[in-house]
Design a protein around this motif. Structure first.
Motif, mmCIF file in Angstrom:
data_model
loop_
_atom_site.group_PDB
_atom_site.id
_atom_site.type_symbol
_atom_site.label_atom_id
_atom_site.label_comp_id
_atom_site.label_asym_id
_atom_site.label_seq_id
_atom_site.Cartn_x
_atom_site.Cartn_y
_atom_site.Cartn_z
ATOM 1 N N UNK A 136 36.247 48.676 36.207
ATOM 2 C CA UNK A 136 36.142 50.078 36.776
ATOM 3 C C UNK A 136 34.725 50.301 37.271
ATOM 4 N N UNK A 137 35.008 50.261 38.870
ATOM 5 C CA UNK A 137 33.726 50.253 39.391
ATOM 6 C C UNK A 137 32.709 51.512 38.969
ATOM 7 N N UNK A 138 31.375 51.234 39.217
ATOM 8 C CA UNK A 138 30.497 52.125 39.126
ATOM 9 C C UNK A 138 30.617 53.221 40.367
ATOM 10 N N UNK A 139 29.863 54.411 39.959
ATOM 11 C CA UNK A 139 30.121 55.432 41.132
ATOM 12 C C UNK A 139 29.126 55.109 42.188
ATOM 13 N N UNK A 140 29.146 55.954 43.110
ATOM 14 C CA UNK A 140 28.358 55.483 44.194
ATOM 15 C C UNK A 140 26.800 55.700 44.240
ATOM 16 N N UNK A 141 26.423 56.048 43.047
ATOM 17 C CA UNK A 141 25.139 56.344 42.456
ATOM 18 C C UNK A 141 24.768 55.159 41.702
ATOM 19 N N UNK A 142 25.674 54.286 41.458
ATOM 20 C CA UNK A 142 25.441 53.063 40.453
ATOM 21 C C UNK A 142 25.561 53.582 38.995
ATOM 22 N N UNK A 143 25.932 54.598 38.950
ATOM 23 C CA UNK A 143 26.338 54.843 37.336
ATOM 24 C C UNK A 143 27.541 54.884 36.791
ATOM 25 N N UNK A 144 27.594 54.913 35.630
ATOM 26 C CA UNK A 144 28.945 54.593 34.912
ATOM 27 C C UNK A 144 30.059 55.856 35.063
ATOM 28 N N UNK A 145 31.352 55.486 35.584
ATOM 29 C CA UNK A 145 32.377 56.648 35.714
ATOM 30 C C UNK A 145 33.023 56.387 34.382
ATOM 31 N N UNK A 146 32.053 57.468 33.287
ATOM 32 C CA UNK A 146 32.568 57.378 32.009
ATOM 33 C C UNK A 146 33.902 57.668 31.599
ATOM 34 N N UNK A 147 34.589 58.661 32.193
ATOM 35 C CA UNK A 147 36.003 59.015 31.913
ATOM 36 C C UNK A 147 37.060 58.020 32.377
ATOM 37 N N UNK A 148 36.637 57.403 33.504
ATOM 38 C CA UNK A 148 37.574 56.277 34.149
ATOM 39 C C UNK A 148 37.194 55.084 33.149
ATOM 40 N N UNK A 149 36.238 54.919 32.641
ATOM 41 C CA UNK A 149 36.080 53.488 31.484
ATOM 42 C C UNK A 149 36.733 53.929 30.407
ATOM 43 N N UNK A 150 36.552 55.165 29.998
ATOM 44 C CA UNK A 150 37.209 55.574 28.668
ATOM 45 C C UNK A 150 38.860 55.354 28.677
ATOM 46 N N UNK A 151 39.351 55.997 29.803
ATOM 47 C CA UNK A 151 40.697 55.766 30.122
ATOM 48 C C UNK A 151 41.266 54.313 30.311
ATOM 49 N N UNK A 152 40.317 53.520 30.713
ATOM 50 C CA UNK A 152 40.833 52.092 30.857
ATOM 51 C C UNK A 152 41.005 51.256 29.758
ATOM 52 N N UNK A 153 40.121 51.655 28.464
ATOM 53 C CA UNK A 153 40.070 51.069 27.265
ATOM 54 C C UNK A 153 41.553 50.929 26.484
ATOM 55 N N UNK A 154 42.056 49.780 26.277
ATOM 56 C CA UNK A 154 43.294 49.764 25.423
ATOM 57 C C UNK A 154 43.113 49.064 24.020
ATOM 58 N N UNK A 155 44.068 48.883 23.394
ATOM 59 C CA UNK A 155 43.951 48.249 22.081
ATOM 60 C C UNK A 155 43.471 46.723 22.381
ATOM 61 N N UNK A 156 43.868 46.170 23.578
ATOM 62 C CA UNK A 156 43.640 44.898 23.862
ATOM 63 C C UNK A 156 42.244 44.436 24.632
ATOM 64 N N UNK A 157 41.459 45.729 24.610
ATOM 65 C CA UNK A 157 40.043 45.520 25.304
ATOM 66 C C UNK A 157 39.196 45.036 24.047
#
Length: 387
Positions: A136-157
């Motif tokens: 899940x790439x960082x945003x253009x300011x090199x900060x965390x794309x929090x919503x995208x990270x949370x959406x990408x987490x699964x029970x296998x992560x």
């Protein structure tokens, strides 16, 4: 985080694994006739060539080192504000990175999550262990794309890696974003890699270890302490996880010379702090002088001991610097780092050498204007705002 259960994310066979029991695990004393570890009783080759009057414990390498490095942990714990039972010491940070993958991820099934651009060993260690990687790439300011990270987490992560200050961008990741991930990822370990934390004006996430049982913090002796050649990394986590790492690590993973030198270093924390202050001042001066160079398009804000600098035709600049024996890191092919070089902050003389080579460049043509990372035009390079 009361619902977090470490046992539920460990690989099943790790729970039942019987660890190797070394001679120094079975007898932890320091006095006695040691006939238990098949060591050379006459001493080491190093000691044999030193005059008897000059011998010291530092030259007696015939005995195995403390497998748990208790003397270091006793001294390190108050410095870091943690309990010694919350400390794991590894052969560089790479060892705990690998051990965390092996302890939690079933090859070919479980996954790790990384946020590029970031430190490359997270991905390499996962690949070695045949563990799929979610990016899940960082945003253009090199900060965390929090919503995208949370959406990408699964029970296998099983592992979520956050590098703060980040490598190669140099900036701290926003605490609120990290906190949101810690609170949401109740079936994952969240690792905050703080290799460069000594250069940042913020508190370490080690202060939150008792709040978040799924939190792991990595630090190192390689940067601020100036001990890169020793390969000594620090991992801070819950006592339960530290016990697991000790269970699966090699028996004597930290050599006696490394332990001896680390102890000496820890007795001189003030010296480390003085060097950090010097590096921060050199960083400030380097930023100021780089901004005056026509080939420099942007300088990203740094909370570390390096700068990510955007150049016109960075590849040509990099090759010219190499020709002049000024060695920097070409990051121009890394996501979000187009035309960027990563420059470590050196001594005053080293920085002046870098600046002189850049100032006197004549073989690197300057082409059309590149936009600043802020997307704004300017008459001279500016620090990019992360606000």
């Amino acid at each position: 985080m009361q619902s977090f259960n470490l046992r539920s994310i460990l690989r099943p066979h790790i729970l039942s694994l019987t660890p190797y029991s070394s001679a120094r695990d079975e007898y932890t004393g320091t006095i006695g006739v040691f006939l238990d570890a098949n060591e050379n009783p006459y001493g080491s080759v190093v000691a044999s060539v030193v005059r008897h009057s000059e011998r010291s414990d530092d030259s007696d390498y015939n005995r195995y080192p403390d497998p748990h490095q208790w003397a270091i942990k006793e001294r390190l714990a108050p410095i870091k504000g943690v309990r010694k039972s919350q400390i794991f010491l590894g052969n560089g940070s790479d060892e705990p990175i690998d051990l965390l993958v092996r302890a939690t991820c079933v090859p070919g099934q479980d996954t790790i999550l990384i946020m590029p651009p970031t430190y490359g060993m997270y991905e390499v260690s996962a690949a070695i262990n045949d563990v799929p990687i979610i990016k899940v790439p960082l945003m253009s300011d090199f900060q965390v794309d929090t919503s995208a990270v949370l959406a990408a987490i699964t029970d296998k992560t099983k592992l979520i890696w956050l590098c703060s200050p980040n490598n190669p961008s140099g900036n701290l990741l926003q605490r609120d974003a990290i906190r949101s991930i810690l609170e949401a990822a109740d079936h994952s370990l969240v690792i905050v890699d703080e290799a460069y934390i000594d250069f940042a004006d913020t508190s370490s996430w080690t202060t939150e270890l008792d709040t978040y049982p799924n939190l792991v913090v990595l630090q190192t002796f390689s940067k601020a302490w100036g001990l890169a050649a020793l390969r000594l990394g620090m991992c801070f986590a819950s006592e339960e996880l530290i016990q697991v790492l000790n269970k699966i690590k090699p028996p004597y993973n930290i050599s006696a010379p490394t332990q001896q030198l680390a102890l000496k270093a820890l007795a001189h924390e003030a010296g480390k702090n003085e060097m950090v202050a010097q590096i921060l001042e050199q960083r400030r001066q380097l930023v100021e002088k780089l901004r005056s160079l026509p080939a420099v398009r942007a300088i990203h804000p740094s909370d570390a001991n390096f700068l990510l600098v955007q150049f016109d035709k960075a590849k040509d600049v990099f090759e010219h610097l190499i020709e002049q024996q000024v060695i920097v890191r070409d990051r121009s092919k890394v996501i979000l780092c187009d035309d960027c070089l990563r420059i470590s902050v050196g001594t005053s003389a080293e920085n002046e050498r870098l600046l002189n080579v850049l100032q006197n460049m004549s073989s690197v043509p300057v082409t059309g204007e590149l936009p600043l990372a802020t997307g704004e035009a300017a008459s001279k390079p500016e620090l990019v705002s992360n606000a």
